[in-house]
Design a protein around this motif. Structure first.
Motif, PDB file in Angstrom:
ATOM      1  N   PHE A 194       0.807  -1.215   0.000  1.00  0.00           N
ATOM      2  CA  PHE A 194       0.000   0.000   0.000  1.00  0.00           C
ATOM      3  C   PHE A 194       0.842   1.266   0.000  1.00  0.00           C
ATOM      4  O   PHE A 194       0.539   2.230  -0.717  1.00  0.00           O
ATOM      5  CB  PHE A 194      -0.935  -0.009   1.213  1.00  0.00           C
ATOM      6  N   LEU A 195       1.906   1.287   0.797  1.00  0.00           N
ATOM      7  CA  LEU A 195       2.728   2.502   0.899  1.00  0.00           C
ATOM      8  C   LEU A 195       4.053   2.366   0.157  1.00  0.00           C
ATOM      9  O   LEU A 195       5.053   2.961   0.525  1.00  0.00           O
ATOM     10  CB  LEU A 195       2.939   2.868   2.365  1.00  0.00           C
ATOM     11  N   ASN A 196       4.024   1.567  -0.891  1.00  0.00           N
ATOM     12  CA  ASN A 196       5.072   1.587  -1.926  1.00  0.00           C
ATOM     13  C   ASN A 196       6.448   1.160  -1.467  1.00  0.00           C
ATOM     14  O   ASN A 196       7.465   1.668  -1.956  1.00  0.00           O
ATOM     15  CB  ASN A 196       5.156   2.986  -2.558  1.00  0.00           C
ATOM     16  N   GLY A 197       6.484   0.180  -0.536  1.00  0.00           N
ATOM     17  CA  GLY A 197       7.788  -0.339  -0.146  1.00  0.00           C
ATOM     18  C   GLY A 197       8.561  -0.927  -1.306  1.00  0.00           C
ATOM     19  O   GLY A 197       9.793  -0.885  -1.332  1.00  0.00           O
ATOM     20  N   ASP A 198       7.850  -1.457  -2.282  1.00  0.00           N
ATOM     21  CA  ASP A 198       8.511  -2.060  -3.440  1.00  0.00           C
ATOM     22  C   ASP A 198       9.273  -1.033  -4.278  1.00  0.00           C
ATOM     23  O   ASP A 198      10.126  -1.402  -5.084  1.00  0.00           O
ATOM     24  CB  ASP A 198       7.491  -2.773  -4.323  1.00  0.00           C
ATOM     25  N   PHE A 199       8.937   0.232  -4.099  1.00  0.00           N
ATOM     26  CA  PHE A 199       9.578   1.276  -4.910  1.00  0.00           C
ATOM     27  C   PHE A 199      10.642   2.041  -4.127  1.00  0.00           C
ATOM     28  O   PHE A 199      11.149   3.050  -4.599  1.00  0.00           O
ATOM     29  CB  PHE A 199       8.515   2.246  -5.431  1.00  0.00           C
ATOM     30  N   ASN A 200      10.954   1.552  -2.950  1.00  0.00           N
ATOM     31  CA  ASN A 200      11.936   2.234  -2.114  1.00  0.00           C
ATOM     32  C   ASN A 200      13.276   1.520  -2.224  1.00  0.00           C
ATOM     33  O   ASN A 200      13.446   0.412  -1.716  1.00  0.00           O
ATOM     34  CB  ASN A 200      11.456   2.236  -0.655  1.00  0.00           C
ATOM     35  N   ASN A 201      14.226   2.130  -2.902  1.00  0.00           N
ATOM     36  CA  ASN A 201      15.539   1.507  -3.083  1.00  0.00           C
ATOM     37  C   ASN A 201      16.643   2.538  -2.933  1.00  0.00           C
ATOM     38  O   ASN A 201      16.376   3.734  -2.771  1.00  0.00           O
ATOM     39  CB  ASN A 201      15.618   0.800  -4.445  1.00  0.00           C
ATOM     40  N   LYS A 202      17.863   2.078  -2.963  1.00  0.00           N
ATOM     41  CA  LYS A 202      19.006   2.932  -2.622  1.00  0.00           C
ATOM     42  C   LYS A 202      19.238   4.071  -3.605  1.00  0.00           C
ATOM     43  O   LYS A 202      19.901   5.053  -3.274  1.00  0.00           O
ATOM     44  CB  LYS A 202      20.266   2.085  -2.511  1.00  0.00           C
ATOM     45  N   THR A 203      18.697   3.962  -4.815  1.00  0.00           N
ATOM     46  CA  THR A 203      18.880   5.035  -5.794  1.00  0.00           C
ATOM     47  C   THR A 203      17.676   5.969  -5.885  1.00  0.00           C
ATOM     48  O   THR A 203      17.805   7.102  -6.329  1.00  0.00           O
ATOM     49  CB  THR A 203      19.169   4.448  -7.191  1.00  0.00           C
ATOM     50  N   HIS A 204      16.510   5.467  -5.481  1.00  0.00           N
ATOM     51  CA  HIS A 204      15.297   6.286  -5.503  1.00  0.00           C
ATOM     52  C   HIS A 204      14.513   6.022  -4.216  1.00  0.00           C
ATOM     53  O   HIS A 204      13.746   5.066  -4.134  1.00  0.00           O
ATOM     54  CB  HIS A 204      14.431   5.969  -6.725  1.00  0.00           C
ATOM     55  N   PHE A 205      14.729   6.895  -3.230  1.00  0.00           N
ATOM     56  CA  PHE A 205      14.027   6.713  -1.963  1.00  0.00           C
ATOM     57  C   PHE A 205      12.535   7.011  -2.144  1.00  0.00           C
ATOM     58  O   PHE A 205      12.165   8.014  -2.746  1.00  0.00           O
ATOM     59  CB  PHE A 205      14.584   7.646  -0.882  1.00  0.00           C
ATOM     60  N   ASN A 206      11.703   6.128  -1.620  1.00  0.00           N
ATOM     61  CA  ASN A 206      10.266   6.403  -1.554  1.00  0.00           C
ATOM     62  C   ASN A 206       9.925   6.704  -0.105  1.00  0.00           C
ATOM     63  O   ASN A 206      10.084   5.859   0.774  1.00  0.00           O
ATOM     64  CB  ASN A 206       9.448   5.207  -2.061  1.00  0.00           C
ATOM     65  N   GLU A 207       9.445   7.898   0.145  1.00  0.00           N
ATOM     66  CA  GLU A 207       9.258   8.371   1.513  1.00  0.00           C
ATOM     67  C   GLU A 207       7.857   8.101   2.072  1.00  0.00           C
ATOM     68  O   GLU A 207       7.558   8.495   3.204  1.00  0.00           O
ATOM     69  CB  GLU A 207       9.525   9.884   1.570  1.00  0.00           C
ATOM     70  N   ASN A 208       6.996   7.438   1.319  1.00  0.00           N
ATOM     71  CA  ASN A 208       5.598   7.318   1.735  1.00  0.00           C
ATOM     72  C   ASN A 208       5.447   6.675   3.112  1.00  0.00           C
ATOM     73  O   ASN A 208       4.779   7.214   3.998  1.00  0.00           O
ATOM     74  CB  ASN A 208       4.801   6.515   0.701  1.00  0.00           C
ATOM     75  N   TYR A 209       6.051   5.508   3.301  1.00  0.00           N
ATOM     76  CA  TYR A 209       5.869   4.847   4.588  1.00  0.00           C
ATOM     77  C   TYR A 209       6.588   5.615   5.701  1.00  0.00           C
ATOM     78  O   TYR A 209       6.047   5.758   6.806  1.00  0.00           O
ATOM     79  CB  TYR A 209       6.363   3.399   4.556  1.00  0.00           C
ATOM     80  N   ALA A 210       7.780   6.106   5.425  1.00  0.00           N
ATOM     81  CA  ALA A 210       8.527   6.840   6.446  1.00  0.00           C
ATOM     82  C   ALA A 210       7.732   8.037   6.947  1.00  0.00           C
ATOM     83  O   ALA A 210       7.688   8.318   8.152  1.00  0.00           O
ATOM     84  CB  ALA A 210       9.879   7.288   5.887  1.00  0.00           C
ATOM     85  N   ARG A 211       7.082   8.736   6.032  1.00  0.00           N
ATOM     86  CA  ARG A 211       6.299   9.916   6.425  1.00  0.00           C
ATOM     87  C   ARG A 211       5.085   9.509   7.252  1.00  0.00           C
ATOM     88  O   ARG A 211       4.794  10.120   8.293  1.00  0.00           O
ATOM     89  CB  ARG A 211       5.847  10.683   5.179  1.00  0.00           C
ATOM     90  N   GLU A 212       4.358   8.479   6.805  1.00  0.00           N
ATOM     91  CA  GLU A 212       3.166   8.068   7.561  1.00  0.00           C
ATOM     92  C   GLU A 212       3.547   7.439   8.903  1.00  0.00           C
ATOM     93  O   GLU A 212       2.789   7.548   9.870  1.00  0.00           O
ATOM     94  CB  GLU A 212       2.325   7.082   6.736  1.00  0.00           C
ATOM     95  N   LEU A 213       4.701   6.804   8.964  1.00  0.00           N
ATOM     96  CA  LEU A 213       5.169   6.246  10.231  1.00  0.00           C
ATOM     97  C   LEU A 213       5.228   7.329  11.301  1.00  0.00           C
ATOM     98  O   LEU A 213       4.809   7.108  12.450  1.00  0.00           O
ATOM     99  CB  LEU A 213       6.547   5.610  10.044  1.00  0.00           C
ATOM    100  N   LEU A 214       5.726   8.491  10.931  1.00  0.00           N
ATOM    101  CA  LEU A 214       5.859   9.577  11.902  1.00  0.00           C
ATOM    102  C   LEU A 214       4.569  10.377  12.046  1.00  0.00           C
ATOM    103  O   LEU A 214       4.115  10.647  13.163  1.00  0.00           O
ATOM    104  CB  LEU A 214       6.999  10.508  11.476  1.00  0.00           C
ATOM    105  N   GLU A 215       3.963  10.742  10.943  1.00  0.00           N
ATOM    106  CA  GLU A 215       2.811  11.641  10.981  1.00  0.00           C
ATOM    107  C   GLU A 215       1.544  10.970  11.509  1.00  0.00           C
ATOM    108  O   GLU A 215       0.797  11.560  12.302  1.00  0.00           O
ATOM    109  CB  GLU A 215       2.533  12.191   9.583  1.00  0.00           C
ATOM    110  N   LEU A 216       1.295   9.725  11.080  1.00  0.00           N
ATOM    111  CA  LEU A 216       0.021   9.076  11.383  1.00  0.00           C
ATOM    112  C   LEU A 216       0.124   7.875  12.316  1.00  0.00           C
ATOM    113  O   LEU A 216      -0.839   7.547  13.004  1.00  0.00           O
ATOM    114  CB  LEU A 216      -0.653   8.619  10.079  1.00  0.00           C
ATOM    115  N   PHE A 217       1.259   7.208  12.335  1.00  0.00           N
ATOM    116  CA  PHE A 217       1.354   5.945  13.064  1.00  0.00           C
ATOM    117  C   PHE A 217       1.975   6.077  14.453  1.00  0.00           C
ATOM    118  O   PHE A 217       1.757   5.213  15.299  1.00  0.00           O
ATOM    119  CB  PHE A 217       2.154   4.926  12.261  1.00  0.00           C
ATOM    120  N   THR A 218       2.770   7.143  14.686  1.00  0.00           N
ATOM    121  CA  THR A 218       3.462   7.207  15.976  1.00  0.00           C
ATOM    122  C   THR A 218       3.304   8.538  16.708  1.00  0.00           C
ATOM    123  O   THR A 218       2.789   8.566  17.822  1.00  0.00           O
ATOM    124  CB  THR A 218       4.969   6.903  15.820  1.00  0.00           C
TER     125      THR A 218
END
Length: 616
Positions: free
Chosen positions: A192-216
């Motif tokens: 859902f939050l695009n972990g498959d698109f998060n790699n060392k050359t192209h960071f995907n910030e979707n989960y990282a942002r929701e982890l802080l803003e909505l989850f914690t």
């Protein structure tokens, strides 16, 4: 409009025994209502006796519904072992295919867990287990609106929902820090939050942002650079795309060649991962479960790393150390913000929309002092003087799920006696005459092998009607979840609630034909006996009406409302029947076979249109 909190009292324990109304309040907030037997069981007990019994039982992970047996998904392990695409419920993207059937069956299981078995004459232990199951599914619903995902468009995504449901259900009362860690590698969340698109050359910030803003911790407690650094930690963790012919079915994996092995700084703390010295670093990927000490007998990870396992020092273990260190830093550096953020959400959901800051601070301290144990916070809240203050009772607006589930729970509808789920074992998704597919959401009748009749499939109607009034399971309105409170009610949803609640009530006493659901005669007798038990076999329509209203509504009606309600209850029979002794709670019309169950339904169809019915 400013919402004020008029609820008094502190978090000090409420030690008095509970009245009937207080018992209803507690069981409605912890679960979805209380049958007459549940209410009688809880009345006269202290909150500690009830809350501790229910939550301690719910915390036992064995209470997680046996989804494998109940909906045919024992198939996951057998399917993996046999690599058999023809195993029952092998997926399909066809709307009438097995993938959608899986989704429907999972929602039926969830709805059943909300309503419960409601066994008549249950032992104390059976009742506690049933109420604990209600509570656990209540919490699963709460956390599904916190760690938000959305349904997929194909069967693979529906399979991911099973792991997601399991993750929520298993962690809902436990260690919140562990919960957050688990959800970050849940297959559905990765999808859902695009972990498959998060790699060392192209960071995907979707989960990282929701982890802080909505989850914690909520907004205002982090910087953009923190999001970037956290996204770097999550690189390489992704969903296994081996579906459908793979022994890696719906797990997650770590791909070392996509991970950023550099140093990160999060909230001022440095994370320096150990870089593995392996020749195949740029091509290796290993699955988390490959080095688990105890996979718990199922295909969902739930064990701990085994230091003696030959792959323990592999790249995935090193990446997991970094992953765990990140969560240690987040919870250490932002403990106050996390505790207040989560406790505020718990308070709003279980008590009232407008928070009491003193209560939140007390809950937050309990949360931190108990190593992020969710159960400890809820036990304190549910046993508090604040929770049982009179102003807290009936102060919340029912969600659509609450609106429909509470009808079944309060009536004590018994599973496979009064309501059912349309399991694949009892129904067809194809018309028997034309062989045309039937939409999964509209075909609610199934063949009951026990009494050879068509029956009302209550679980389906619960979640379908909730969907139609604004609460679609596994699909909140956005990533922030359903806002709840007054957003549940508008001019469309309110009148639709009346209509659909009345549809449920009508179905409880329909005799049925080839196209109309039929309720077993046991349900008719149940309603008649309910009225006798509720009123001590009163023959006074006014007494009966008020007792029914007090049982199904959490707010007492005014005398004028009770008078109108009483007339609704009496309307089926001539007025003189109530004067000359013709009528009593055992009355049955010889020509129609109708008895007090029809009067009860007529009364309830009026009560569900009152504003008081929308409160809990």
């Amino acid at each position: 409009m400013v919402v004020q909190n008029c609820i008094e009292g502190t978090l000090a324990e409420y030690t008095a025994t509970l009245s009937k109304r207080q018992a209803q309040h507690l069981l409605s907030r912890m679960g979805f209502g209380a049958s007459l037997e549940d209410t009688n069981w809880a009345t006269g007990k202290t909150p500690a006796q009830i809350v501790d019994a229910i939550l301690n039982t719910a915390a036992d992970k064995t209470l997680v519904p046996d989804v494998y047996e109940e909906i045919g998904w024992q198939g996951i392990t057998e399917y993996i072992d046999n690599n058999d695409p023809n195993y029952p419920f092998y997926g399909s993207s066809n709307p009438t295919g097995a993938g959608v059937q899986r989704l429907q069956q999972l929602m039926n299981i969830w709805a059943k867990g909300m309503i419960g078995n409601n066994k008549t004459g249950a032992t104390d232990q059976e009742r506690i287990i049933d109420l604990a199951t209600n509570a656990k599914n209540r919490l699963t619903l709460f956390w599904s609106n916190h760690f938000v995902v959305r349904r997929g468009t194909n069967s693979n995504n529906n399979d991911h929902l099973l792991t997601y449901y399991y993750t929520l259900n298993r962690n809902c009362l436990g260690d919140f820090k562990r919960f957050v860690s688990d959800i970050g590698r849940d297959p559905k969340m990765l999808n859902f939050l695009n972990g498959d698109f998060n790699n060392k050359t192209h960071f995907n910030e979707n989960y990282a942002r929701e982890l802080l803003e909505l989850f914690t911790m909520g907004v205002g407690n982090y910087e953009q650079q923190d999001i970037v650094e956290i996204a770097r930690v999550f690189t390489g963790w992704r969903l296994d795309q081996g579906y459908p012919h793979s022994t890696d079915y719906n797990t997650f994996l770590f791909e070392a060649n996509q991970h950023d092995w550099g140093t990160k700084v999060v909230f001022g703390q440095t994370i320096t991962p150990t870089i593995p010295n392996l020749p195949n670093l740029d091509s290796d990927h290993i699955h988390w479960w490959e080095f688990m000490e105890d996979p718990c007998g199922d295909w969902i990870h739930c064990g701990s790393p085994d230091p003696n396992h030959p792959k323990y020092n592999s790249i995935v273990a090193l990446a997991s150390e970094e992953y765990d260190e990140l969560h240690d830093i987040i919870f250490a550096q932002k403990a106050d913000a996390i505790a207040k953020f989560i406790c505020t959400k718990l308070y709003k959901y279980f008590v009232y929309e407008q928070v009491d800051n003193d209560i939140i601070n007390g809950m937050a301290n309990t949360f931190k002092n108990n190593n992020w144990n969710i159960q400890a916070v809820l036990q304190q809240l549910f046993k508090s003087q604040h929770f049982f203050n009179a102003n807290a009772i009936g102060a919340k607006i029912k969600s659509p799920i609450d609106c429909f589930v509470s009808l079944y729970k309060n009536m004590g509808m018994e599973y496979f006696v009064d309501y059912f789920d349309n399991s694949y074992r009892y129904m067809s998704f194809y018309d028997q005459v034309s062989s045309a597919p039937i939409p999964y959401y509209s075909y609610d009748l199934f063949y009951d092998e026990y009494n050879e009749s068509r029956n009302w499939s209550g679980t389906v109607y619960v979640w379908v009607h909730a969907d139609q009034t604004g609460q679609k399971l596994f699909e909140p309105v956005n990533v922030a979840g359903w806002p709840g409170y007054r957003s549940w009610i508008n001019e469309y949803n309110l009148t639709k609630r009346w209509e659909l609640a009345q549809e449920h009530l009508d179905a409880w006493t329909q005799s049925g034909d080839s196209t109309v659901p039929m309720i077993p005669i046991e349900t008719t007798y149940k309603i008649r006996q309910f009225l006798r038990d509720l009123t001590n076999t009163s023959n006074d329509p006014a007494v009966i009406t008020e007792a029914v209203a007090k049982h199904f509504l959490m707010v007492d009606l005014e005398p004028e409302q009770l008078q109108v309600a009483t007339e609704r209850f009496k309307a089926l029979w001539p007025d003189n029947y109530y004067v000359d002794g013709t009528w009593n709670l055992y009355y049955e019309d010889s020509s129609t076979g109708y008895g007090t169950e029809r009067q009860f339904i007529d009364l309830m169809k009026y009560l569900v249109t009152l504003p008081e019915f929308q409160l809990t």
